[in-house]
Design an enzyme around this catalytic site. Structure first.
Site, short mmCIF file in Angstrom:
data_model
loop_
_atom_site.label_atom_id
_atom_site.label_comp_id
_atom_site.label_asym_id
_atom_site.label_seq_id
_atom_site.Cartn_x
_atom_site.Cartn_y
_atom_site.Cartn_z
N ASP A 52 0.75 -1.25 0.00
CA ASP A 52 0.00 0.00 0.00
C ASP A 52 0.78 1.31 0.00
O ASP A 52 0.51 2.17 -0.79
CB ASP A 52 -1.03 0.01 1.13
CG ASP A 52 -0.46 -0.37 2.48
OD1 ASP A 52 0.78 -0.39 2.63
OD2 ASP A 52 -1.26 -0.65 3.39
N TYR A 249 -3.71 -3.82 10.86
CA TYR A 249 -2.73 -4.87 11.13
C TYR A 249 -2.93 -5.34 12.56
O TYR A 249 -2.94 -4.51 13.47
CB TYR A 249 -1.30 -4.35 10.96
CG TYR A 249 -0.94 -4.08 9.53
CD1 TYR A 249 -0.43 -5.09 8.72
CD2 TYR A 249 -1.09 -2.81 9.00
CE1 TYR A 249 -0.09 -4.84 7.41
CE2 TYR A 249 -0.75 -2.55 7.68
CZ TYR A 249 -0.25 -3.57 6.88
OH TYR A 249 0.07 -3.31 5.59
N PRO A 328 6.83 -14.46 3.98
CA PRO A 328 6.60 -15.55 3.04
C PRO A 328 5.31 -15.31 2.26
O PRO A 328 5.07 -15.96 1.27
CB PRO A 328 6.48 -16.77 3.95
CG PRO A 328 6.01 -16.23 5.25
CD PRO A 328 6.55 -14.86 5.37
#
Lengths: 597, 597
Positions: A52, A249, A328
């Site tokens: 973002d 988050y 990952p």
């Protein structure tokens, strides 16, 4: 079995992977007239979520390609960072509000947040205008370099087999591309990287995060600020997004989302509703309702890895997530959106997937120069040299920062916790990293408005440095009334330089004078029509070639003594290549000669 | 003879004439959701030349429709005005350079020059997005008002017969449009005006001017400035244009270009080469070569006329050149581009053909309100009232200014000539004309950047006043710590007002505080989510409805006492309708009630 002829095509540069890094690279090459092909395995661009944040310096890069207007129009501006910590009554309370970006002299002193698909669209539309489109869904299955061809930069040294993932109705399912150069921007699981057995060095952390994009229902007053929340019930972070969207988050307990055996995130264990349940606890006493719809969500483990090498034989390059990754999974927005909050200066931008892609430009102009025959192939060796150091800085910061953020808050009870003061905030006033660190350079690129001599129009210096693959020679003549060196002498030296490297260099003249009236007649003509003054074939003193004279305190801001002047040589990627006294233009000639053919 | 059915259609507003005035009107109406039709006699838009200058306040109007970005991108900015007069050696010499526009607090403190076709394109593209296109080439041949229908604003009182100038292959050559209202923006030779026998009052002057658009070849140093040249060999004026183009206005001897018998310009007598021959004499000792190509040229006589009436039965309105013209020909750029150089304040913008079209908006919002049933038809009477006064001011200025400019220069020999000091320069810091002249209004609309409470983003006040056909209520709460009236009281009053006139009014709250921290909790919610605070159905404190708190000295600039506050009611066309103390919101209610249904 019917025989199908596998088509073979030739291209200067093949870009594999059309995320932000690959698109920025392909766009830069196309803009420079390079014959570029770009392929991607996805059937279409990203629709939501993903990366973002766009940093101030990267907005400038967009601007240099004429793409900032759209970015700013579609994106959200993030100006304020807020910090919440445990209050006396069990809930959280406001600890501080600070500017999100402490770069008041930057042209865009804020972060822009926008979902990855919209950013990709900006590049896709720009490339479309130049006739370049992404071939998709397509993947490489073979990539070989011909050792016999490596010496000749114009040889098609790479042979790549590409496979259509959705086989064409009437045509073969594969094709062969012969490329002079290959750029692998194919993400964290890069096929190109694996093809050359390039290792990712680094480690995975214990920090597990959930990410949810949504329109919130809340009474939380800092919902449109970048807000870090530390509570007794966990940590979360708010990133306001375009429209009324936010990204949340949420720090998770590893055991809740990670498979103990494989050590990998198991997204079946938690969904967005569970994530928001955790978040709403952190945000007490504020109400944070679970909305009916989510725009995007993911869970990821913070990892920090960097590729052991960034290029192969100066023919294959990897960039973006393919060579440095912190996760990952795809959700690197955490870093992306926090990367202004520390003080590594330029390396801030390498925290972001999108931003790091701007460093692709590092490679792009060098490829252009080699392809044009303007520089030898050895120029490409410098890519890895410059690139790896930044990637490592990035990882080092990430390690430190992730630990800070994932740590428990410091409270009355837990004095060893992390206080919000430990969070770095604001970037220093340092402009792009430059090869030679001289004082005047440090702020070239900051917001300095010059007044154009020809028409009195205020001009951002940055707008005189478009990304057009040319070097820019900024001639700070000083105060022409008192400057030591005669202007005629400077003009003569610049003329000689321009005649020698003319097609590769644009000249911008910046006089230390407050009005045009203070500028000598000869210089006025120089400013208004450089070519005219130099006796080249000229027309009227047009705005095509022009200089600016000083408005305000540009000399002071750049640390250039108006009595002495200076020349600043800016590279095609916007980084300062060299600064010399006004009298030593031959040093710049030497700089050019060191790598230009 | 085959019988062809003449199609009959109904439309709310029929606009006749698709020059800048007509397009701006149709665009405004379409934006407000009005069923609008626009026709023009030309087969295509203007390709070159014609009107040029756009004033600072009109750029703001473009911005309020989201069209300024493109205007600024395509146009040329004019920042400096230069004056040349006879020097001691027979040629001209520089007398002065001054800012072209002395409005440093304006958002766009300069003029934009751009050819009429490009300006028309901006509106055409905007309208296309809303599904409105110009029917062309088409002319009206009949226009009748049904007296029986005049009382009902929703009746189709006007019957207009339109004729296709290029007959359709398979269809009739005429059609009938039944319109509720008709706007005639069909230029100086307006058919609509003539249909109702409306006279043009005023006179033609003796001043004859030639106009040439071209890319110059010259060593004249002020070629990119707006330059007025008075020489012993005549006068001319340079207007820099987009690209490398300039427009040159050249004063002519009447006998050279005018037919003595008819008194009309005879364009066979002079061409662009002859015009430039005259100009090059005025510009000595500077070289001014005749280029190989001309973009456009014309010759015209300055005339000053204003229509005797601007509307018929509140059903037919004329605007633009149709009701006030300063020339029998198209080339009104002279005034257009000079109109910032005087001090009539708002009436500056009426000197320009393009700019005057912005006053079409005067009529547009009133039509919208009547069509929506929000106001009685009598609101439309005010169009002529407001409109004619400005047109007359314009003519009065034009008479004075044309004389000034066409006069001989004042020199050693001719002390009665015109000195450059007589040229008015700079507009005062006065914002749009307002119906009630109270102090705080005078500068509302100047460049004032507020910080939005919800996200800390700097916002131009103007961007909170988009042209969306709604009234804006600016609630200057004052310093909430010291303001006399309690905020709860204000909130209650505003709530009552919004509940009564809600669909027609948008509220913007402006607090006198330097940071969000200084603002009380209750007010923060008010600022971030007005609806939420008022107990309406709310979601999160979004950016959709929000206020700004003070950044810098907005209160001081607007002349509002932070201890007292104020409310400012801005009309849909951007003009200030009313200002009241914070305690007297009922006065605004009364204002609304006076014309809202």
């Amino acid at each position: 079995m019917p025989t199908t002829v596998v088509p073979e095509t030739k291209v200067d540069v093949l870009v594999i992977g059309a995320g932000p890094a690959g698109l920025m690279c392909a766009n830069a090459l196309a803009k420079a007239g390079v014959n570029v092909r770009i392929v991607d395995q996805r059937p279409s661009k990203v629709a939501a979520g993903q990366a973002d944040g766009i940093q101030p310096r990267t907005i400038e890069v967009f601007q240099s390609y004429g793409l900032a207007d759209r970015l700013l129009k579609e994106g959200n501006e993030m100006h304020v960072a807020a910090f919440y910590n445990p209050g006396p009554n069990g809930g959280i309370e406001l600890t501080d509000r600070v500017p999100d970006v402490t770069a008041p002299t930057a042209r865009y002193p804020f972060e822009v947040t926008l979902h990855q698909g919209a950013i990709e669209n900006i590049f896709l539309d720009s490339m479309k205008e130049m006739g370049v489109q992404v071939s998709r869904p397509m993947v490489p299955t073979q990539l070989d370099l011909d050792p016999a061809k490596l010496g000749d930069p114009n040889a098609y040294a790479a042979r790549v087999v590409l496979k259509h993932l959705e086989p064409l109705e009437d045509g073969p399912s594969t094709e062969v591309v012969h490329a002079k150069f290959v750029v692998g921007t194919d993400g964290a699981h890069s096929w190109v990287r694996k093809r050359f057995d390039i290792a990712m060095e680094g480690s995975q952390t214990d920090y597990v995060w959930g990410v949810v994009d949504m329109i919130p229902q809340t009474d939380f007053p800092d919902i449109r600020h970048k807000t870090a929340i530390h509570s007794e019930n966990g940590s979360c972070m708010i990133i306001p997004r375009e429209g009324d969207m936010i990204r949340l988050y949420i720090q998770l307990e590893g055991k809740d989302a990670v498979d103990a055996v494989s050590g990998r995130v198991d997204m079946k264990r938690m969904g967005p509703h569970q994530l928001l349940e955790v978040a709403s606890k952190s945000m007490r006493p504020y109400i944070f309702k679970t909305p009916n719809e989510f725009d995007w969500w993911t869970i990821y483990i913070i990892g920090q890895r960097v590729a052991s090498q960034f290029s192969v034989d100066e023919r294959v390059f990897i960039a973006g997530d393919a060579c440095h990754t912190h996760s990952p999974k795809a959700g690197q927005g955490m870093n992306a959106s926090m990367n202004d909050s520390h003080n590594l200066g330029e390396s801030t931008i390498r925290l972001s997937r999108i931003i790091s892609s701007s460093l692709v430009l590092y490679a792009a102009w060098k490829l252009v120069y080699v392809l044009r025959g303007w520089a030898g192939i050895s120029l490409l060796k410098t890519y890895e040299l410059e690139r790896r150091k930044y990637a490592q800085d990035l990882i080092d910061f990430d390690v430190k920062f992730s630990g800070l953020f994932s740590g428990k808050p410091r409270t009355e009870i837990n004095q060893n916790g992390v206080s919000h003061e430990d969070f770095p905030s604001g970037v220093p006033n340092v402009r792009r990293v430059h090869e030679r660190d001289r004082d005047p350079l440090r702020r070239v690129g900051d917001r300095e408005v010059l007044v154009r001599a020809a028409d009195g129009r205020p001009i951002e210096l940055q707008d005189m440095l478009p990304s057009n693959a040319l070097f820019k020679l900024l001639v700070f003549t000083g105060d022409t009334a008192t400057a030591g060196k005669s202007l005629d002498g400077v003009a003569k030296d610049v003329t000689a330089l321009v005649q020698k490297f003319g097609t590769k260099v644009e000249v911008v003249t910046i006089v230390s004078a407050t009005t045009l009236d203070k500028v000598s007649w000869r210089l006025q003509f120089w400013l208004m029509g450089w070519a005219e003054y130099l006796g080249f074939k000229g027309c009227c003193p047009t705005r095509r070639i022009c200089g600016g004279h000083r408005a305000g305190n540009a000399y002071e801001a750049y640390g250039i003594d108006p009595r002495a002047g200076a020349t600043v040589c800016v590279r095609p990627d916007g980084y300062v290549g060299m600064v010399t006294p006004l009298e030593e233009l031959d040093t710049i000639a030497g700089y050019f000669e060191s790598f230009l053919a």
